[in-house]
Design a protein around this motif. Structure first.
Motif, mmCIF file in Angstrom:
data_model
loop_
_atom_site.group_PDB
_atom_site.id
_atom_site.type_symbol
_atom_site.label_atom_id
_atom_site.label_comp_id
_atom_site.label_asym_id
_atom_site.label_seq_id
_atom_site.Cartn_x
_atom_site.Cartn_y
_atom_site.Cartn_z
ATOM 1 N N HIS A 30 0.817 -1.223 0.000
ATOM 2 C CA HIS A 30 0.000 0.000 0.000
ATOM 3 C C HIS A 30 0.848 1.269 0.000
ATOM 4 C CE1 HIS A 30 -3.292 2.716 0.862
ATOM 5 N NE2 HIS A 30 -2.616 3.179 1.894
ATOM 6 N N ASN A 31 1.823 1.347 0.887
ATOM 7 C CA ASN A 31 2.639 2.565 0.984
ATOM 8 C C ASN A 31 3.551 2.737 -0.225
ATOM 9 O OD1 ASN A 31 1.753 3.576 3.618
ATOM 10 N ND2 ASN A 31 2.582 1.644 4.339
ATOM 11 N N ALA A 32 4.004 1.632 -0.792
ATOM 12 C CA ALA A 32 4.790 1.709 -2.028
ATOM 13 C C ALA A 32 3.946 2.328 -3.134
ATOM 14 C CB ALA A 32 5.282 0.329 -2.442
ATOM 15 N N GLY A 33 2.674 1.942 -3.189
ATOM 16 C CA GLY A 33 1.767 2.520 -4.185
ATOM 17 C C GLY A 33 1.559 4.008 -3.970
ATOM 18 N N LEU A 34 1.444 4.424 -2.708
ATOM 19 C CA LEU A 34 1.311 5.852 -2.410
ATOM 20 C C LEU A 34 2.535 6.628 -2.891
ATOM 21 C CD1 LEU A 34 -0.100 5.793 1.245
ATOM 22 C CD2 LEU A 34 -1.357 6.269 -0.863
ATOM 23 N N LEU A 35 3.725 6.079 -2.591
ATOM 24 C CA LEU A 35 4.959 6.743 -3.014
ATOM 25 C C LEU A 35 5.069 6.801 -4.529
ATOM 26 C CD1 LEU A 35 7.828 5.589 -0.634
ATOM 27 C CD2 LEU A 35 7.051 7.920 -1.070
ATOM 28 N N GLU A 36 4.674 5.726 -5.203
ATOM 29 C CA GLU A 36 4.721 5.703 -6.666
ATOM 30 C C GLU A 36 3.834 6.786 -7.256
ATOM 31 O OE1 GLU A 36 5.754 1.499 -8.770
ATOM 32 O OE2 GLU A 36 3.797 1.714 -7.851
ATOM 33 N N GLU A 37 2.624 6.896 -6.726
ATOM 34 C CA GLU A 37 1.677 7.894 -7.242
ATOM 35 C C GLU A 37 2.194 9.312 -7.065
ATOM 36 O OE1 GLU A 37 -2.375 7.610 -5.904
ATOM 37 O OE2 GLU A 37 -2.324 5.420 -6.095
ATOM 38 N N ILE A 38 2.583 9.653 -5.862
ATOM 39 C CA ILE A 38 2.996 11.029 -5.587
ATOM 40 C C ILE A 38 4.381 11.322 -6.171
ATOM 41 C CG2 ILE A 38 4.032 10.708 -3.316
ATOM 42 C CD1 ILE A 38 2.406 13.269 -2.508
ATOM 43 N N GLY A 39 5.235 10.292 -6.260
ATOM 44 C CA GLY A 39 6.580 10.475 -6.790
ATOM 45 C C GLY A 39 6.667 10.452 -8.300
ATOM 46 N N ALA A 40 5.570 10.107 -8.976
ATOM 47 C CA ALA A 40 5.581 10.033 -10.439
ATOM 48 C C ALA A 40 5.948 11.373 -11.075
ATOM 49 C CB ALA A 40 4.217 9.564 -10.947
ATOM 50 N N LEU A 41 5.576 12.476 -10.441
ATOM 51 C CA LEU A 41 5.875 13.802 -10.990
ATOM 52 C C LEU A 41 7.361 14.118 -10.995
ATOM 53 C CD1 LEU A 41 3.008 15.812 -9.257
ATOM 54 C CD2 LEU A 41 3.116 15.083 -11.649
ATOM 55 N N THR A 42 8.107 13.490 -10.094
ATOM 56 C CA THR A 42 9.532 13.790 -9.973
ATOM 57 C C THR A 42 10.419 12.675 -10.503
ATOM 58 O OG1 THR A 42 9.622 12.874 -7.740
ATOM 59 C CG2 THR A 42 9.135 15.236 -7.948
ATOM 60 N N GLY A 43 9.835 11.609 -11.001
ATOM 61 C CA GLY A 43 10.622 10.515 -11.536
ATOM 62 C C GLY A 43 11.130 9.560 -10.472
ATOM 63 N N MET A 44 10.492 9.560 -9.309
ATOM 64 C CA MET A 44 10.890 8.638 -8.249
ATOM 65 C C MET A 44 10.591 7.207 -8.690
ATOM 66 S SD MET A 44 9.512 8.394 -4.309
ATOM 67 C CE MET A 44 10.341 9.874 -3.757
ATOM 68 N N SER A 45 11.563 6.339 -8.521
ATOM 69 C CA SER A 45 11.417 4.920 -8.837
ATOM 70 C C SER A 45 11.235 4.163 -7.531
ATOM 71 C CB SER A 45 12.668 4.438 -9.571
ATOM 72 O OG SER A 45 12.691 3.052 -9.645
ATOM 73 N N VAL A 46 10.145 3.408 -7.420
ATOM 74 C CA VAL A 46 9.824 2.689 -6.190
ATOM 75 C C VAL A 46 9.820 1.195 -6.470
ATOM 76 C CG1 VAL A 46 8.104 2.347 -4.377
ATOM 77 C CG2 VAL A 46 8.435 4.626 -5.369
ATOM 78 N N ASP A 47 10.663 0.463 -5.737
ATOM 79 C CA ASP A 47 10.713 -0.999 -5.835
ATOM 80 C C ASP A 47 10.107 -1.584 -4.575
ATOM 81 O OD1 ASP A 47 12.145 -0.389 -8.073
ATOM 82 O OD2 ASP A 47 13.971 -1.418 -7.479
ATOM 83 N N LEU A 48 9.159 -2.482 -4.736
ATOM 84 C CA LEU A 48 8.488 -3.129 -3.608
ATOM 85 C C LEU A 48 9.056 -4.521 -3.386
ATOM 86 C CD1 LEU A 48 6.172 -3.447 -1.511
ATOM 87 C CD2 LEU A 48 4.743 -4.232 -3.422
ATOM 88 N N VAL A 49 9.370 -4.825 -2.132
ATOM 89 C CA VAL A 49 9.770 -6.160 -1.711
ATOM 90 C C VAL A 49 8.877 -6.527 -0.533
ATOM 91 C CG1 VAL A 49 11.657 -7.592 -0.860
ATOM 92 C CG2 VAL A 49 12.155 -5.715 -2.407
ATOM 93 N N ARG A 50 8.342 -7.730 -0.548
ATOM 94 C CA ARG A 50 7.376 -8.123 0.473
ATOM 95 C C ARG A 50 7.973 -8.929 1.621
ATOM 96 N NH1 ARG A 50 2.208 -6.984 -1.588
ATOM 97 N NH2 ARG A 50 2.247 -6.597 -3.822
ATOM 98 N N ASP A 51 9.240 -9.352 1.506
ATOM 99 C CA ASP A 51 9.832 -10.146 2.582
ATOM 100 C C ASP A 51 11.237 -9.640 2.896
ATOM 101 O OD1 ASP A 51 11.916 -12.356 1.272
ATOM 102 O OD2 ASP A 51 10.364 -11.656 -0.111
ATOM 103 N N THR A 52 11.683 -9.893 4.120
ATOM 104 C CA THR A 52 12.965 -9.361 4.576
ATOM 105 C C THR A 52 14.141 -9.957 3.820
ATOM 106 O OG1 THR A 52 12.946 -10.982 6.365
ATOM 107 C CG2 THR A 52 12.173 -8.777 6.882
ATOM 108 N N ARG A 53 14.111 -11.237 3.531
ATOM 109 C CA ARG A 53 15.221 -11.872 2.802
ATOM 110 C C ARG A 53 15.368 -11.257 1.412
ATOM 111 N NH1 ARG A 53 17.756 -13.564 7.007
ATOM 112 N NH2 ARG A 53 16.612 -15.040 8.224
ATOM 113 N N GLY A 54 14.251 -11.018 0.757
ATOM 114 C CA GLY A 54 14.280 -10.375 -0.555
ATOM 115 C C GLY A 54 14.841 -8.963 -0.478
ATOM 116 N N ALA A 55 14.471 -8.249 0.574
ATOM 117 C CA ALA A 55 14.981 -6.882 0.759
ATOM 118 C C ALA A 55 16.487 -6.894 0.964
ATOM 119 C CB ALA A 55 14.295 -6.214 1.935
ATOM 120 N N LEU A 56 16.973 -7.810 1.780
ATOM 121 C CA LEU A 56 18.418 -7.884 2.027
ATOM 122 C C LEU A 56 19.180 -8.254 0.761
ATOM 123 C CD1 LEU A 56 18.386 -9.573 5.540
ATOM 124 C CD2 LEU A 56 18.865 -7.166 4.995
ATOM 125 N N ARG A 57 18.630 -9.156 -0.040
ATOM 126 C CA ARG A 57 19.270 -9.498 -1.323
ATOM 127 C C ARG A 57 19.345 -8.276 -2.230
ATOM 128 N NH1 ARG A 57 16.326 -14.269 -0.647
ATOM 129 N NH2 ARG A 57 14.656 -13.517 -1.987
#
Length: 143
Positions: A30-57
């Protein structure tokens, strides 16, 4: 008294062409989607990871301007997750922002105090989340 820093589009990111890369660790996205929407004007790139192991990788192989972590993180205690990020790259650990569901938990409060990183309580205001992420990302770029 310090002057207020500009927020939102007053940062001038769209004019400067500064693309920001943000990693968001949260189970629902949900929060990744919020950041994507509001950051679209500035070219913010948002990558979503749903688990801690994936985030660490991802943190081992990629660099991000900001890392947003929803607590409690799935599958790992906050202190263990933060220590793992510090072990990967102290610079990435200095770019972490936490989103917290429950500040009444003394363990969570102690962790946030000890970590010394900025945090917001959920549910978050999209503009407030965007502003905090941009501030953290730009602060680190200036060092």
């Amino acid at each position: 008294m310090e002057p207020d820093l500009p927020t939102g589009l007053d940062f001038g990111l769209e004019a400067a062409g500064i693309p920001l890369r943000v990693l968001v660790l949260e189970p629902m996205g949900h929060n990744a989607g919020l950041l994507e929407e509001i950051g679209a004007l500035t070219g913010m790139s948002v990558d979503l990871v749903r688990d801690t192991r994936g985030a660490l990788r991802r943190l081992e192989r990629d660099r991000f301007d900001a890392v947003v972590i929803e607590l409690p993180a799935p599958g790992m205690a906050p202190i263990d997750l933060f220590r793992a990020i510090v072990a990967i790259d102290i610079d990435q650990a200095c770019r972490v922002v936490f989103l917290v569901n429950d500040l009444s938990d003394p363990t969570t409060r102690k962790f946030l105090t000890d970590a010394g990183r900025p945090f917001l309580t959920m549910p978050v205001d999209p503009a407030e989340l965007y502003d905090l992420v941009v501030r953290v990302a730009l602060e680190e770029r200036e060092d």
